[in-house]
Design a protein around this motif. Sequence first.
Motif, PDB file in Angstrom:
ATOM      1  N   SER A   1      -1.962  -4.485  11.519  1.00 38.66           N
ATOM      2  CA  SER A   1      -2.343  -4.358  10.115  1.00 38.66           C
ATOM      3  C   SER A   1      -2.258  -5.734   9.481  1.00 38.66           C
ATOM      4  O   SER A   1      -1.207  -6.382   9.516  1.00 38.66           O
ATOM      5  CB  SER A   1      -1.408  -3.379   9.405  1.00 38.66           C
ATOM      6  N   ARG A   2      -3.345  -6.195   8.877  1.00 39.33           N
ATOM      7  CA  ARG A   2      -3.427  -7.560   8.364  1.00 39.33           C
ATOM      8  C   ARG A   2      -3.916  -7.568   6.912  1.00 39.33           C
ATOM      9  O   ARG A   2      -5.009  -7.113   6.614  1.00 39.33           O
ATOM     10  CB  ARG A   2      -4.391  -8.390   9.219  1.00 39.33           C
ATOM     11  N   GLY A   3      -3.104  -8.078   6.021  1.00 33.63           N
ATOM     12  CA  GLY A   3      -3.504  -8.260   4.636  1.00 33.63           C
ATOM     13  C   GLY A   3      -3.668  -6.981   3.849  1.00 33.63           C
ATOM     14  O   GLY A   3      -4.388  -6.980   2.841  1.00 33.63           O
ATOM     15  N   ASN A   4      -3.006  -5.901   4.245  1.00 35.63           N
ATOM     16  CA  ASN A   4      -3.190  -4.592   3.616  1.00 35.63           C
ATOM     17  C   ASN A   4      -2.048  -4.235   2.673  1.00 35.63           C
ATOM     18  O   ASN A   4      -0.968  -4.848   2.715  1.00 35.63           O
ATOM     19  CB  ASN A   4      -3.310  -3.509   4.696  1.00 35.63           C
ATOM     20  N   LEU A   5      -2.272  -3.217   1.857  1.00 35.13           N
ATOM     21  CA  LEU A   5      -1.183  -2.656   1.066  1.00 35.13           C
ATOM     22  C   LEU A   5      -0.238  -1.849   1.934  1.00 35.13           C
ATOM     23  O   LEU A   5       0.977  -1.802   1.682  1.00 35.13           O
ATOM     24  CB  LEU A   5      -1.737  -1.756  -0.042  1.00 35.13           C
TER      25      LEU A   5
ATOM     26  N   THR B   1       7.708  -2.249  -3.732  1.00 38.06           N
ATOM     27  CA  THR B   1       8.546  -1.049  -3.688  1.00 38.06           C
ATOM     28  C   THR B   1       7.706   0.220  -3.836  1.00 38.06           C
ATOM     29  O   THR B   1       7.969   1.229  -3.179  1.00 38.06           O
ATOM     30  CB  THR B   1       9.611  -1.110  -4.783  1.00 38.06           C
ATOM     31  N   SER B   2       6.700   0.173  -4.706  1.00 35.55           N
ATOM     32  CA  SER B   2       5.837   1.340  -4.887  1.00 35.55           C
ATOM     33  C   SER B   2       4.993   1.590  -3.647  1.00 35.55           C
ATOM     34  O   SER B   2       4.814   2.739  -3.218  1.00 35.55           O
ATOM     35  CB  SER B   2       4.923   1.134  -6.100  1.00 35.55           C
ATOM     36  N   ALA B   3       4.461   0.520  -3.059  1.00 31.78           N
ATOM     37  CA  ALA B   3       3.649   0.678  -1.853  1.00 31.78           C
ATOM     38  C   ALA B   3       4.472   1.287  -0.724  1.00 31.78           C
ATOM     39  O   ALA B   3       3.989   2.165   0.013  1.00 31.78           O
ATOM     40  CB  ALA B   3       3.075  -0.673  -1.424  1.00 31.78           C
ATOM     41  N   ALA B   4       5.708   0.847  -0.587  1.00 28.92           N
ATOM     42  CA  ALA B   4       6.573   1.406   0.455  1.00 28.92           C
ATOM     43  C   ALA B   4       6.835   2.888   0.215  1.00 28.92           C
ATOM     44  O   ALA B   4       6.831   3.704   1.153  1.00 28.92           O
ATOM     45  CB  ALA B   4       7.887   0.636   0.508  1.00 28.92           C
ATOM     46  N   GLU B   5       7.044   3.275  -1.043  1.00 25.34           N
ATOM     47  CA  GLU B   5       7.302   4.677  -1.360  1.00 25.34           C
ATOM     48  C   GLU B   5       6.056   5.530  -1.146  1.00 25.34           C
ATOM     49  O   GLU B   5       6.143   6.641  -0.609  1.00 25.34           O
ATOM     50  CB  GLU B   5       7.783   4.796  -2.805  1.00 25.34           C
ATOM     51  N   LEU B   6       4.891   5.029  -1.545  1.00 28.67           N
ATOM     52  CA  LEU B   6       3.654   5.782  -1.331  1.00 28.67           C
ATOM     53  C   LEU B   6       3.393   5.980   0.153  1.00 28.67           C
ATOM     54  O   LEU B   6       2.958   7.065   0.576  1.00 28.67           O
ATOM     55  CB  LEU B   6       2.482   5.055  -1.978  1.00 28.67           C
TER      56      LEU B   6
ATOM     57  N   LEU C   1       1.316  -9.951   6.327  1.00 28.08           N
ATOM     58  CA  LEU C   1       0.815  -9.897   4.960  1.00 28.08           C
ATOM     59  C   LEU C   1       0.595  -8.458   4.514  1.00 28.08           C
ATOM     60  O   LEU C   1      -0.375  -8.139   3.824  1.00 28.08           O
ATOM     61  CB  LEU C   1      -0.479 -10.703   4.815  1.00 28.08           C
ATOM     62  N   VAL C   2       1.491  -7.569   4.887  1.00 30.18           N
ATOM     63  CA  VAL C   2       1.416  -6.151   4.518  1.00 30.18           C
ATOM     64  C   VAL C   2       2.403  -5.899   3.381  1.00 30.18           C
ATOM     65  O   VAL C   2       3.598  -6.170   3.523  1.00 30.18           O
ATOM     66  CB  VAL C   2       1.726  -5.242   5.717  1.00 30.18           C
ATOM     67  N   LEU C   3       1.919  -5.387   2.258  1.00 29.22           N
ATOM     68  CA  LEU C   3       2.738  -5.286   1.060  1.00 29.22           C
ATOM     69  C   LEU C   3       3.866  -4.270   1.198  1.00 29.22           C
ATOM     70  O   LEU C   3       4.966  -4.477   0.690  1.00 29.22           O
ATOM     71  CB  LEU C   3       1.851  -4.916  -0.130  1.00 29.22           C
ATOM     72  N   SER C   4       3.617  -3.165   1.890  1.00 30.67           N
ATOM     73  CA  SER C   4       4.614  -2.090   1.931  1.00 30.67           C
ATOM     74  C   SER C   4       5.870  -2.475   2.697  1.00 30.67           C
ATOM     75  O   SER C   4       6.877  -1.779   2.613  1.00 30.67           O
ATOM     76  CB  SER C   4       4.006  -0.826   2.550  1.00 30.67           C
ATOM     77  N   ILE C   5       5.840  -3.580   3.442  1.00 34.39           N
ATOM     78  CA  ILE C   5       7.042  -4.011   4.160  1.00 34.39           C
ATOM     79  C   ILE C   5       7.573  -5.321   3.604  1.00 34.39           C
ATOM     80  O   ILE C   5       8.489  -5.913   4.160  1.00 34.39           O
ATOM     81  CB  ILE C   5       6.772  -4.176   5.669  1.00 34.39           C
TER      82      ILE C   5
ATOM     83  N   VAL D   1       4.841   3.669 -11.434  1.00 29.95           N
ATOM     84  CA  VAL D   1       4.454   3.332 -10.067  1.00 29.95           C
ATOM     85  C   VAL D   1       3.202   2.468 -10.139  1.00 29.95           C
ATOM     86  O   VAL D   1       2.237   2.820 -10.823  1.00 29.95           O
ATOM     87  CB  VAL D   1       4.174   4.605  -9.241  1.00 29.95           C
ATOM     88  N   VAL D   2       3.231   1.337  -9.453  1.00 26.04           N
ATOM     89  CA  VAL D   2       2.092   0.415  -9.410  1.00 26.04           C
ATOM     90  C   VAL D   2       1.749   0.185  -7.942  1.00 26.04           C
ATOM     91  O   VAL D   2       2.597  -0.267  -7.160  1.00 26.04           O
ATOM     92  CB  VAL D   2       2.411  -0.924 -10.101  1.00 26.04           C
ATOM     93  N   SER D   3       0.531   0.476  -7.575  1.00 25.89           N
ATOM     94  CA  SER D   3       0.157   0.498  -6.162  1.00 25.89           C
ATOM     95  C   SER D   3       0.382  -0.825  -5.452  1.00 25.89           C
ATOM     96  O   SER D   3       0.700  -0.842  -4.268  1.00 25.89           O
ATOM     97  CB  SER D   3      -1.321   0.916  -6.007  1.00 25.89           C
ATOM     98  N   ASN D   4       0.197  -1.951  -6.154  1.00 19.72           N
ATOM     99  CA  ASN D   4       0.361  -3.239  -5.481  1.00 19.72           C
ATOM    100  C   ASN D   4       1.730  -3.858  -5.712  1.00 19.72           C
ATOM    101  O   ASN D   4       1.924  -5.065  -5.548  1.00 19.72           O
ATOM    102  CB  ASN D   4      -0.732  -4.225  -5.911  1.00 19.72           C
TER     103      ASN D   4
END
Length: 697
Positions: free
Chosen positions: A283-287, A258-263, A297-301, A252-255
């Motif tokens: 939410s702007r520019g976040n994980l 797929t990992s960000a969505a699961e976390l 710019l949200v990584l989890s989506i 699992v890698v936070s950035n």
Amino acid sequence: MRGVLGGRWRRVASQIGRSVAVWGVSTVTMLVLAGILPDFQLQSADGDSATTIAVTAAFGAGAFGLLSALVWPVLVRLLLLVPALVLGLLVFFLNGALLLVALRLNPAERGAVDPETAVVVAAAMSAVASATGAALAVRDDDAYRRRLYRLSARRRRPLPGPVSPGTVFVQLDGVGHDVLTGAMAKGLMPTAARWLGDGPPGAPGAEPTHRLTPWRTDWSSQTGASQLGILHGSTFDVPAFRWYEKDHQEVVVSNRPTSAAELQRRAVERTGDGGLLTFDGASRGNLFSGGADEQALVLSIATRRRSRENRSRAGYFAYFSDPANAVRTALSFVAEVCREIGQSTRARTSKVRPRVARGGLYPFVRAFATVVERDVVVAAVMGDMLAGRTAVYADLVAYDEVAHHSGPMSRDAEKVLARLDRALALIEKVAEHAPRPYRIVVLSDHGQSPGETFRARYGLTLADLVRAGCGLPVPRRAGRTRSGAEARAAVRAALRRPVEEEPGQRRPDRRSEPIVLASGNLGLVSFPDVHHRMSKEEIDARHPALLPTLANHPGIGFLLVRSERHGGVVLGAYGAEIPVDELDADPGPLAAFGPGAADAVRRTHSFPHTADIMVNSFHDPADGEVLAFEEQIGSHGGLGGAQAKPFLLSPIVLSDPVDDGEALVGAEHVHRVLRRWLRETDGPQVPIEDEPSERAA
């Protein structure tokens, strides 16, 4: 009624006047460039009068301006699937193509330019037009507000009559409490200093409007854990930035999207709540999304299919749809690449220590973080404020990226801090034009600790040391180091046999080899063929030299392992072995890591996915240095130094984050504080002025 109509006519006349002025300046710019550049012509081969050339320039400038306003947004919308880094590089060529089309539209068929020169001319004209429009709008609040609306490139939402104050949370990624106070003392961050009442005596805003509160991270002092806790209220089972999960057999890698969505899914499931931003949030520019209904710019989506509810790439369109903004950002991008190449070359020729490699794609990665991401996120926040959104959370990652490679206290990093302060000043200025009052909260998710890398000091990586301690083959250069030789000697002594492979000797099954991961100065060792978290006794039985090799290494501060006898133990040099339940009475190897270390270690020990061996590097309390297991001279992710001491800069109109004498500990605690502040904004109602003309803009 007459006054309203008069005001509208004045705004229309003012807008027309500015448009004509920009057109005139663009025409003059085109004439100047035609005189300077040999491959740019505004006259026929037989020559024309000055009047004809001026008319040709005026037509070309006008056509270019119209195409930029009408066609450019469509082009950017079509290119949303292109990676943002590539889109930034395409800006120049797209702008040049629009200029070629504008010249071809001239019915007199005058004007010609080479494609390469068109890129230069279009960039210059866009920059001049943007500067002229901004200068003319400086003293016109209505024009300034409309310009910001166009920057956001989103429709305004209908708002109810009475509204409460909104809240903007700006996260300065990686900026520690001491770095912030040091930057203010040096005059690098005048906006933040003014908020704390440190401005010039008698100047506006000399009275403090904000308070500064330090807080302490968990053991995992990195964005993945901290931002998950801040936005979603849970850091449970996030032992590091990256870790191996035996039950899923994956890293699992936070950035990683797929990992960000699961976390995020796990945090929502654990708390039973969507997040900090579930009510009218952005939410702007976040994980992670924080439960916001507006996301860019949200990584989890990032891995989901785009829809009206999932517009992660829309932030790029909101900014790049304005060609002037696109050109300015692209020029700044190129300048930042050149700046990084110059700074890294100077550090290399001056033999600065510590130092890490900064070649390859890194100059482009840095430019994206410090220019493109900053510009796009700030523009999105401005649009949210002008739309009257209730809560906005944005992450600016510029400092964190530069500090990793240049050092937390370096001149390179300080220059980034100064630019981030200007971004705060712009957000503050936009708040004056927003349809509701805003409270600006600035915070960080962690700090950074300086120090050279583990590899630079000892000549081998943590993975090399673990393999040597297990009796596994290591690279020749690692085996020749003192650490490698000592580890191999310990193995020989423990096993009473040579480590070197003999002819015909069978290599161990790769499935039984350890997985070694690094998160700053925190290392994680997992044995994938064992499906449970191994105990100290099991590790000693399999690799009797491994734990002593790691615990006694001078670059390692302490280890955490599970114990069949004590539940969990912290191991240190010279045979130190302290059960986690006794750390308060006898911190042992944790003494150098300050207050809170024992609680952080105990909490991580309770996580289901804690690694078989948790390794924290050496820490020198005298200078705050740690040894990163990654190639970073400014690192975070473990315990030791400034990395665990971020800050919270909050308006004094909000309640105190903590009571007197109480410490603000952990991202989950910060989440509860931010939630309380959002509830407090539901107090006095402020009437909102309805401006149909601004909605249309």
